[in-house]
Design an enzyme around this catalytic site. Structure first.
Site, mmCIF file in Angstrom:
data_model
loop_
_atom_site.group_PDB
_atom_site.id
_atom_site.type_symbol
_atom_site.label_atom_id
_atom_site.label_comp_id
_atom_site.label_asym_id
_atom_site.label_seq_id
_atom_site.Cartn_x
_atom_site.Cartn_y
_atom_site.Cartn_z
ATOM 1 N N PHE A 35 53.730 44.784 59.766
ATOM 2 C CA PHE A 35 54.391 43.761 58.958
ATOM 3 C C PHE A 35 54.520 42.413 59.649
ATOM 4 C CE2 PHE A 35 58.004 45.306 61.468
ATOM 5 C CZ PHE A 35 58.650 44.121 61.796
ATOM 6 N N GLY A 39 51.231 49.277 65.517
ATOM 7 C CA GLY A 39 52.625 49.602 65.235
ATOM 8 C C GLY A 39 53.345 50.090 66.472
ATOM 9 N N SER A 40 54.354 50.907 66.268
ATOM 10 C CA SER A 40 55.199 51.365 67.367
ATOM 11 C C SER A 40 54.593 52.589 68.058
ATOM 12 C CB SER A 40 56.586 51.741 66.837
ATOM 13 O OG SER A 40 56.496 52.910 66.023
ATOM 14 N N GLU A 61 47.119 50.087 68.832
ATOM 15 C CA GLU A 61 47.716 48.855 69.348
ATOM 16 C C GLU A 61 49.226 48.984 69.178
ATOM 17 O OE1 GLU A 61 46.220 46.660 71.014
ATOM 18 O OE2 GLU A 61 44.178 47.330 70.654
ATOM 19 N N CYS A 101 54.564 41.754 68.973
ATOM 20 C CA CYS A 101 54.402 42.891 69.890
ATOM 21 C C CYS A 101 54.220 42.454 71.338
ATOM 22 C CB CYS A 101 53.226 43.770 69.455
ATOM 23 S SG CYS A 101 51.639 42.911 69.414
ATOM 24 N N GLU A 132 62.548 48.868 72.797
ATOM 25 C CA GLU A 132 61.859 47.605 72.526
ATOM 26 C C GLU A 132 62.697 46.822 71.518
ATOM 27 O OE1 GLU A 132 57.569 45.837 70.912
ATOM 28 O OE2 GLU A 132 57.958 48.003 70.842
#
Length: 461
Positions: free
Chosen positions: A115, A189-190, A211, A245, A338
């Site tokens: 997002f 994403g995470s 990623e 990120c 994070e």
């Protein structure tokens, strides 16, 4: 919806098997269509990004659309050479023969976007997929509904769904799609969700690029230009409201210069967004209520350590750029995960070795930002620490160089992309050795003799 997704998957399988994606001309045509589509819908995309994430149009163009154009332009220029077989050396022991590396598409790819940069993180992998001769089924984050509607309409009007199509994510849809067989999965994403994707891919031995993210540190030594360091860390941390990120997740600062650096950082934030950040149109908003509530809970937990900022407003999903200072990372709730928002913990260190120990206490980060004019310190830090990529004396900019691979290591990701590396991510390298028939060397064949043994040992020693 599952029936619809299954039909799309089957359509893309047939499209690929029929050879529509393989030729150079087909790939170039698809890349040109992609750029034309983005150009045509650019105003609508900019408005949608502003509505979903509060991004200023200039920031959206700089960090998403413009970078995507650059990626497409690179592929248009270099695709022919990337597709060309690469001649490599052949050892004397294999004479007479020649060797080369050929590339072929992996096939049907699944790209799962995020997002925070919904244009860049969708289209940058798409460029690699199309250039590599693949089809692409793209999952758009449900957290950016306005952007999604623009993209869904634009894609359906431009591309055959057998080549490229989108769908809006949900847990149920993603679970269903991940259970199907693909030839490549690209996920952004995470780490938590990345593990789920990796486990699903393993059922079909599907190659993946993950990623991910993590706690990327900035490190400021006493030999840094403090004003410059503060300006660049503030920019890298608070662009896109910290939802990046590769944003500096926390900052380690030599204790000798800590007070001066904190003041410089406060000034840098004001220079970027003014005294009242909430009213500044250059400053965005948190993507949704759940993300806002998570960040606000960190502000509440770490309230006693706030030295600047700290205000928030749930109605507008606003979190002020916030600085925390603490002696012990264990004291801060924001150092236990994070952050992915506009909260910057600052921790002092007494020796550079101590700072390295702190960084090594976390998983390998996606990015690392050392600030120092001392070349020996730079070399020590870059050699000692493991990270996905680094920008020295700045933040984020290493990913803007299309000639550098971008990706994580360990918990921050698997594989890399950008430029030629995107092409590699979506292709298989075939090793080909071509033997001549006019001569066969019997030395490798039975019956074995003392003389053959001597020759082999002379050649392979």
């Amino acid at each position: 919806m599952q029936d619809h997704l299954m039909k799309l998957i089957e359509r893309q399988r047939a499209y690929y098997q029929n050879g529509h994606t393989h030729s150079y001309n087909a790939r170039i045509k698809a890349l040109k269509q992609l750029k034309t589509m983005l150009k045509q819908h650019e105003p609508a995309i900019l408005k949608a990004l502003e509505k979903d994430l509060g991004k200023h149009p200039n920031e959206s163009y700089l960090t998403e659309i413009g970078v995507t154009y650059d990626s497409i332009n690179y592929m248009l220029k270099h695709l022919k050479s990337l597709m060309k077989p690469k001649r490599v050396k052949t050892p004397l022991t294999l004479f007479p023969a020649t060797s080369q590396i050929m590339t072929e598409p992996l096939g049907n790819s699944l790209i799962m976007s995020a997002f925070n940069y919904p244009i860049l993180l969708s289209f940058d992998p798409i460029v690699g997929a199309l250039a590599g001769g693949n089809t692409a089924l793209v999952a758009l984050s449900e957290y950016t509904p306005t952007v999604n509607q623009v993209l869904l309409q634009a894609i359906s009007a431009t591309f055959d769904a057998g080549l490229l199509t989108f769908f809006e994510s949900s847990i149920e849809r993603n679970t269903f799609v991940l259970a199907q067989r693909f030839d490549k999965i690209f996920f952004t994403g995470s780490p938590k969700v990345g593990k789920i994707v990796y486990q699903a891919a393993s059922q079909h031995l599907t190659p993946v690029t993950l990623e991910l993210g993590g706690k990327s540190p900035a490190l400021v030594t006493a030999n840094a230009n403090l004003t410059h360091a503060a300006q660049r860390i503030a920019w890298g941390k608070f662009i896109n409201t910290g939802q990046t990120c590769v944003a500096p997740d926390y900052c380690l600062v030599d204790r000798q210069v800590l007070p001066e650096f904190v003041e410089a950082l406060k000034s840098a934030i004001i220079a970027l967004y003014g005294q009242d950040t909430k009213q500044n149109k250059d400053y965005g908003k948190i993507v949704n209520q759940a993300a806002w509530q998570r960040l606000n809970s960190l502000l509440v937990a770490d309230a006693s350590y706030i030295v600047a900022g700290g205000s928030s407003d749930e109605a507008t999903r606003y979190i002020e750029p916030t600085l925390l200072v603490a002696d012990d990372l264990k004291e801060l709730a924001s150092m236990q995960e994070e952050i992915f928002g506009p909260i910057l913990p600052i921790l002092p260190f007494d020796t550079i070795e101590e700072a390295v120990t702190i960084i090594k206490g976390f998983e390998q980060p996606l990015a690392f930002y050392p600030f120092t004019a001392n070349k020996k310190e730079q070399t020590y830090l870059l050699d000692t620490l493991s990270f996905g990529g680094a920008t020295v004396n700045d933040t984020i900019l290493h990913l803007a160089n299309i000639h550098l691979p971008f990706g994580g290591v360990g918990n921050s990701g698997i594989g890399h992309y950008h430029g030629a590396y995107s092409y590699e991510a979506f292709t298989h390298q075939k090793a080909v050795l071509k033997r001549q028939t006019w001569l066969t060397l019997p030395v490798m064949n039975a019956p074995y003799t003392v003389m053959k043994d001597k020759v082999i040992r002379k050649l392979l020693k």
